[in-house]
Design an enzyme around this catalytic site. Structure first.
Site, mmCIF file in Angstrom:
data_model
loop_
_atom_site.group_PDB
_atom_site.id
_atom_site.type_symbol
_atom_site.label_atom_id
_atom_site.label_comp_id
_atom_site.label_asym_id
_atom_site.label_seq_id
_atom_site.Cartn_x
_atom_site.Cartn_y
_atom_site.Cartn_z
ATOM 1 N N SER A 1 0.845 -1.193 0.000
ATOM 2 C CA SER A 1 0.000 0.000 0.000
ATOM 3 C C SER A 1 0.879 1.240 0.000
ATOM 4 C CB SER A 1 -0.907 0.018 1.232
ATOM 5 O OG SER A 1 -1.443 1.315 1.392
ATOM 6 N N HIS B 1 -1.428 -1.497 -4.187
ATOM 7 C CA HIS B 1 -2.666 -1.132 -3.484
ATOM 8 C C HIS B 1 -2.723 0.386 -3.298
ATOM 9 C CE1 HIS B 1 -6.041 -2.109 -0.750
ATOM 10 N NE2 HIS B 1 -5.599 -1.125 0.013
ATOM 11 N N ASP C 1 -4.995 3.498 -1.802
ATOM 12 C CA ASP C 1 -6.045 3.827 -0.845
ATOM 13 C C ASP C 1 -6.644 5.186 -1.152
ATOM 14 O OD1 ASP C 1 -6.088 1.586 1.032
ATOM 15 O OD2 ASP C 1 -3.989 2.131 1.360
ATOM 16 N N MET D 1 -9.312 7.960 -0.145
ATOM 17 C CA MET D 1 -10.082 8.415 1.026
ATOM 18 C C MET D 1 -10.624 9.808 0.762
ATOM 19 S SD MET D 1 -7.548 7.222 4.077
ATOM 20 C CE MET D 1 -6.690 5.635 4.032
ATOM 21 N N HIS E 1 -8.680 0.746 -3.629
ATOM 22 C CA HIS E 1 -9.560 0.559 -2.470
ATOM 23 C C HIS E 1 -10.274 1.875 -2.194
ATOM 24 C CE1 HIS E 1 -9.589 -0.289 2.196
ATOM 25 N NE2 HIS E 1 -10.796 -0.196 1.695
ATOM 26 N N MET F 1 -12.356 4.129 -0.164
ATOM 27 C CA MET F 1 -12.931 4.439 1.159
ATOM 28 C C MET F 1 -13.609 5.792 1.039
ATOM 29 S SD MET F 1 -9.695 3.104 3.325
ATOM 30 C CE MET F 1 -8.692 3.167 1.852
ATOM 31 N N MET G 1 -11.211 -5.908 6.167
ATOM 32 C CA MET G 1 -10.411 -4.902 6.881
ATOM 33 C C MET G 1 -10.034 -5.456 8.251
ATOM 34 S SD MET G 1 -9.914 -2.356 4.901
ATOM 35 C CE MET G 1 -8.945 -1.467 6.120
ATOM 36 N N GLY H 1 -8.659 4.220 7.339
ATOM 37 C CA GLY H 1 -8.377 5.655 7.445
ATOM 38 C C GLY H 1 -6.901 5.978 7.568
ATOM 39 N N GLY I 1 -2.644 4.275 7.937
ATOM 40 C CA GLY I 1 -1.696 3.173 7.963
ATOM 41 C C GLY I 1 -1.100 3.030 9.353
ATOM 42 N N ASP J 1 -6.433 -6.394 4.815
ATOM 43 C CA ASP J 1 -5.830 -5.060 4.784
ATOM 44 C C ASP J 1 -5.822 -4.460 6.187
ATOM 45 O OD1 ASP J 1 -5.015 -2.490 4.155
ATOM 46 O OD2 ASP J 1 -6.745 -2.027 2.872
ATOM 47 N N GLY K 1 -2.490 -3.755 9.309
ATOM 48 C CA GLY K 1 -1.651 -4.385 10.328
ATOM 49 C C GLY K 1 -0.999 -5.686 9.901
#
Ligand code: DX5
Ligand code: ZN
Length: 228
Positions: free
Chosen positions: A8, A33, A35, A37, A66, A68, A137, A142, A144, A176, A178
């Site tokens: 990501s 990946h 993200d 947002m 992805h 969001m 998730m 929101g 990383g 996705d 951790g």
């Protein structure tokens, strides 16, 4: 069948995203990946179609976008045109999920549905037969660098069972949040086959090697040569 690694770029240097993609690809990244947002669905603002389009010019691996965002229906066409090979949307914002999933497919991208940590697996019961992949998730979306939520392991197994009994054994599970050298083995054992990793790749001094190590560990679990 192998485990795919999707670094990501959220945790990369935003002043040098092209180099971040190249570094991850040298390490064996299978997907990139991205993200997206909007500051509404999640409390952060990141990337739009223009940046995806720019990254498409330099990336050699498929772009995994992805979303969001509160109104994905308004933007899926723009992201598909920008070069997204995979587009995932959150079930929490979509009353007409069936329509959205088929719209993504009609645009030529793979369609994924995303479950937040507090969203039950039964929310995708009626769409499970139609999706190309499910994104579980394992943190609240929101940001990383958050800690993996342990209950996600059981959830991955439950999604795998749902996809199988829905007649969709070919649909993959992506996870996705951790994911690192400690948590990867558990999610692969539970059935995840696409691992997103932000901080565990770009938060290290050597993102190329970190990608390579994570991929080797994840695939080692599959072939039974360690990983714990
Ligand atoms: C979180 C994003 C993730 C994030 C993962 O909202 O969806 O893709 O980049 O970051 P890590 O791997 O650091 O948890
Ligand atoms: Zn993500």
């Amino acid at each position: 069948m192998s485990v795919q690694i999707a670094p990501s770029i959220l945790s990369a240097d935003f002043a040098a995203l092209g180099e971040a993609v190249a570094t991850a690809e040298r390490g064996g990244a299978d997907l990139i990946h991205i993200d997206v947002m909007d500051g509404h669905f999640v409390p952060n603002i990141t990337i739009g179609p223009l940046v995806v389009k720019a990254l498409k010019r330099v990336a050699t691996r498929p772009l995994d976008v992805h979303l969001m965002i509160a109104e994905p229906d308004c933007y899926i066409e723009a992201f598909a045109e920008a070069g997204a090979a995979m587009i995932s949307v959150h079930v929490e914002v979509l009353p007409h999920l069936h329509r959205t999933v088929h719209a993504i497919k009609a645009l030529g991208a793979k369609a994924g549905v995303v479950l937040n940590p507090s969203t039950p697996v039964c929310a995708i019961e009626e769409i499970a037969a139609d999706v190309d992949f499910v994104l579980v998730m394992s943190v609240n979306p929101g940001f990383g660098g958050q800690s993996f939520i342990p209950r996600s392991v059981e959830k991955i197994a439950a999604v795998r069972a749902l996809l199988n009994r829905s007649g969709n054994p070919g649909a993959e599970i992506e996870v996705d949040g951790g994911i690192d050298m400690k948590t990867a083995a558990r999610v692969v054992e539970a059935g995840a086959r696409i691992l997103v990793a932000g901080n565990a790749v770009f938060g290290t001094p050597n993102p190329e090697q970190a990608t390579r190590d994570l991929k080797a560990l994840a695939n080692g679990v599959l072939t039974g040569h360690g990983g714990r």
